[in-house]
Design a protein around this motif. Sequence first.
Motif, PDB file in Angstrom:
ATOM      1  N   ARG A   1       1.347   2.343  30.769  1.00  0.00           N
ATOM      2  CA  ARG A   1       1.422   3.630  30.203  1.00  0.00           C
ATOM      3  C   ARG A   1       0.842   4.387  31.147  1.00  0.00           C
ATOM      4  O   ARG A   1       1.210   5.789  30.872  1.00  0.00           O
ATOM      5  N   HIS A   2      -0.060   4.353  31.987  1.00  0.00           N
ATOM      6  CA  HIS A   2      -0.644   5.214  32.642  1.00  0.00           C
ATOM      7  C   HIS A   2      -0.521   5.333  34.316  1.00  0.00           C
ATOM      8  O   HIS A   2      -1.219   5.872  34.841  1.00  0.00           O
ATOM      9  N   LYS A   3       0.840   4.428  34.606  1.00  0.00           N
ATOM     10  CA  LYS A   3       1.327   4.227  35.834  1.00  0.00           C
ATOM     11  C   LYS A   3       1.547   5.744  36.574  1.00  0.00           C
ATOM     12  O   LYS A   3       0.710   5.896  37.727  1.00  0.00           O
ATOM     13  N   ASP A   4       2.109   6.984  35.848  1.00  0.00           N
ATOM     14  CA  ASP A   4       2.310   7.869  36.807  1.00  0.00           C
ATOM     15  C   ASP A   4       0.739   8.730  36.832  1.00  0.00           C
ATOM     16  O   ASP A   4       0.637   9.306  37.937  1.00  0.00           O
ATOM     17  N   ASP A   5      -0.058   8.855  35.763  1.00  0.00           N
ATOM     18  CA  ASP A   5      -1.219   9.480  35.905  1.00  0.00           C
ATOM     19  C   ASP A   5      -2.016   9.019  37.090  1.00  0.00           C
ATOM     20  O   ASP A   5      -2.768   9.560  37.853  1.00  0.00           O
TER      21      ASP A   5
ATOM     22  N   LEU B   1     -13.057   8.372  42.087  1.00  0.00           N
ATOM     23  CA  LEU B   1     -12.356   8.809  40.936  1.00  0.00           C
ATOM     24  C   LEU B   1     -11.352   7.876  40.576  1.00  0.00           C
ATOM     25  O   LEU B   1     -11.159   7.605  39.229  1.00  0.00           O
ATOM     26  N   ALA B   2     -10.644   7.284  41.537  1.00  0.00           N
ATOM     27  CA  ALA B   2      -9.385   6.338  40.932  1.00  0.00           C
ATOM     28  C   ALA B   2     -10.348   5.333  40.160  1.00  0.00           C
ATOM     29  O   ALA B   2      -9.583   4.503  39.296  1.00  0.00           O
ATOM     30  N   ALA B   3     -11.328   4.878  40.829  1.00  0.00           N
ATOM     31  CA  ALA B   3     -12.093   3.560  40.301  1.00  0.00           C
ATOM     32  C   ALA B   3     -12.594   4.077  38.766  1.00  0.00           C
ATOM     33  O   ALA B   3     -12.447   3.067  37.829  1.00  0.00           O
ATOM     34  N   VAL B   4     -13.093   5.146  38.625  1.00  0.00           N
ATOM     35  CA  VAL B   4     -13.520   5.613  37.133  1.00  0.00           C
ATOM     36  C   VAL B   4     -12.337   5.579  36.287  1.00  0.00           C
ATOM     37  O   VAL B   4     -12.499   4.877  35.092  1.00  0.00           O
ATOM     38  N   ALA B   5     -11.166   5.943  36.677  1.00  0.00           N
ATOM     39  CA  ALA B   5      -9.799   5.921  35.960  1.00  0.00           C
ATOM     40  C   ALA B   5      -9.593   4.502  35.445  1.00  0.00           C
ATOM     41  O   ALA B   5      -8.994   4.212  34.088  1.00  0.00           O
ATOM     42  N   VAL B   6      -9.598   3.496  36.343  1.00  0.00           N
ATOM     43  CA  VAL B   6      -9.098   2.316  36.247  1.00  0.00           C
ATOM     44  C   VAL B   6     -10.231   1.689  34.996  1.00  0.00           C
ATOM     45  O   VAL B   6      -9.660   0.950  34.265  1.00  0.00           O
ATOM     46  N   GLN B   7     -11.423   1.911  35.284  1.00  0.00           N
ATOM     47  CA  GLN B   7     -12.487   1.594  34.300  1.00  0.00           C
ATOM     48  C   GLN B   7     -12.226   2.049  33.032  1.00  0.00           C
ATOM     49  O   GLN B   7     -12.296   1.406  31.954  1.00  0.00           O
ATOM     50  N   ASN B   8     -11.775   3.327  32.867  1.00  0.00           N
ATOM     51  CA  ASN B   8     -11.430   3.922  31.514  1.00  0.00           C
ATOM     52  C   ASN B   8     -10.357   2.970  30.910  1.00  0.00           C
ATOM     53  O   ASN B   8     -10.428   2.968  29.690  1.00  0.00           O
ATOM     54  N   ILE B   9      -9.423   2.915  31.518  1.00  0.00           N
ATOM     55  CA  ILE B   9      -8.055   2.300  31.050  1.00  0.00           C
ATOM     56  C   ILE B   9      -8.540   0.661  30.785  1.00  0.00           C
ATOM     57  O   ILE B   9      -7.906   0.516  29.576  1.00  0.00           O
ATOM     58  N   CYS B  10      -9.376   0.089  31.306  1.00  0.00           N
ATOM     59  CA  CYS B  10      -9.850  -1.357  31.130  1.00  0.00           C
ATOM     60  C   CYS B  10     -10.740  -1.147  29.859  1.00  0.00           C
ATOM     61  O   CYS B  10     -10.589  -2.075  28.879  1.00  0.00           O
TER      62      CYS B  10
END
Length: 493
Positions: free
Chosen positions: A76-80, A178-187
């Motif tokens: 779902r978040h692939k593009d973002d 920031l990429a890591a923060v985004a991944v953590q939020n998704i998880c």
Amino acid sequence: MSSGACWGEWIAEPSGGELPSISPIDGTELGRIRMASEADYEEVIRRAEEAFLEWRMVPAPKRGEIVREIGDALRRHKDDLGTLVSLEMGKILVEAKGEVQEMIDMADFATGLSRQLYGLSMHSERPMHRMYEQWHPLGIVGVITAFNFPVAVWSWNAFIALVCGDCVVWKPSAETPLAAVAVQNICNEVLSRHGWKGILNLVIGRGGTIGERMLQDRRIPLISFTGSTRMGYHVAETVGRRLGRTLLELGGNNGIILMKDADLDLALRAVVFGAVGTAGQRCTTLRRLFIESDVAPDFIERLKNAYRQVRIGDPLDASTLMGPLINRNAVSAYVDGIRRIREQGGEVIYGGNVIERNGGCYVEPTLVRSKPEMPVLKEEIFAPILHLIEFRDLEQAIRWHNDVPQGLSSAIFTTNLLSAETFLSARGSDCGIANVNIGTSGAEIGGAFGGEKETGGGREAGSDAWKAYMRRQTVTINWSRELPLAQGIRFEL
Ligand code: NAD
């Protein structure tokens, strides 16, 4: 300002100081992170230890279902997420989205794997005895990642570790927080739905502080480290001193041997993608091309023409083929590399210059005619510089190809079965990855990924790489009423 410490809940105000995230596209500050301090790190490890006590007892296929849901959230978040990777790291958008796709593929793989963590059974030499081996989780897996694959490399480790029953503490590169923060939020979204905390954890901090703390921490039985060989030596020594385990994915210096009987159109495309893709910042980037003399003049001309068509610029622009390097230090390493190549007798036949554009970190992709004895050929210069070396016979090319300290990825382009098999034989390529008529970069996740020699010997992702994340236990059960000893030893009172 974002928190850089999370155990399922974000620590509100970590006290390790501020870290800006700077885009290599134009030097813009994308955001700021509050880094984890020693105390924040302790909190995260404590939570991970607690979580492990329960997570290890969840049946592996159930753990796999959670990883499957994380994979769906990534879809779902692939593009973002891909766009953020491109902005923060500088790789072109298709490659950045490809990186997220790799995470999704890993989630699918790990989900299937969660039903296949097989152990062997053996025949005991003693009557009415049963012998088998089983695999148990290790505990906390520390994952330290490099800037160039800000999210995919974490998933190679994290998804396998999760289905194995481990908890993960991730320290991403300080270049790509920031990429890591985004991944953590998704998880977090998925894990909190199932009431789990402490399973996937994040600590953002400098390598010399938080990274170092992880290396020395006996509560982390396995450190999976991806980065430079220089750092890899330090990681191996520090973790080895406490007899911890390491999984090392270090630098590469990858070569292609191009035979005169090869499909040259195919080879040209593979060479350009391998050398120029991700602006030469892949561990599997093509750095050395060995060309059979008969076809060298023609092929080098075609290569120069192809390089002229590489559009350099904003990685978010769909027509761009090559984005910037990660930062000013990387540009300096490129300039310094070109200088040393020239000093050692290498002739730059295309590129070799820095491009000043909008405050970004751009350089020209570069072709160098090199001599096999140049010492600089043994180094990984993390930039789009391709050495071109002519050879007369395959044995000579293989010797030169293997004569570097690194051993990650390799390839031969040929239509001759004998040449291909020679390259793949025990006297052929000495690398962890050996391809025929495929470039050195762009591995599939189904195989075990990694390299030999100074690349560190680790294997990640597919095949049986999962075994590094578990401990093996050999079990013998006696269901007789006797106590026979192995090797026929008699010990009677
Ligand atoms: P790097 O070695 O500079 O940094 C890697 C990680 O180590 C970062 O997270 C950094 O913060 C951390 N670190 C720094 N000091 C530390 C310390 N004292 N203790 C613990 N951690 C510390 O590498 P980089 O520039 O981010 O990445 C590029 C390198 O990574 C290249 O050499 C490339 O080939 C390699 N790489 C290898 C693979 C592979 O699979 N073989 C994959 C990607 C990148």
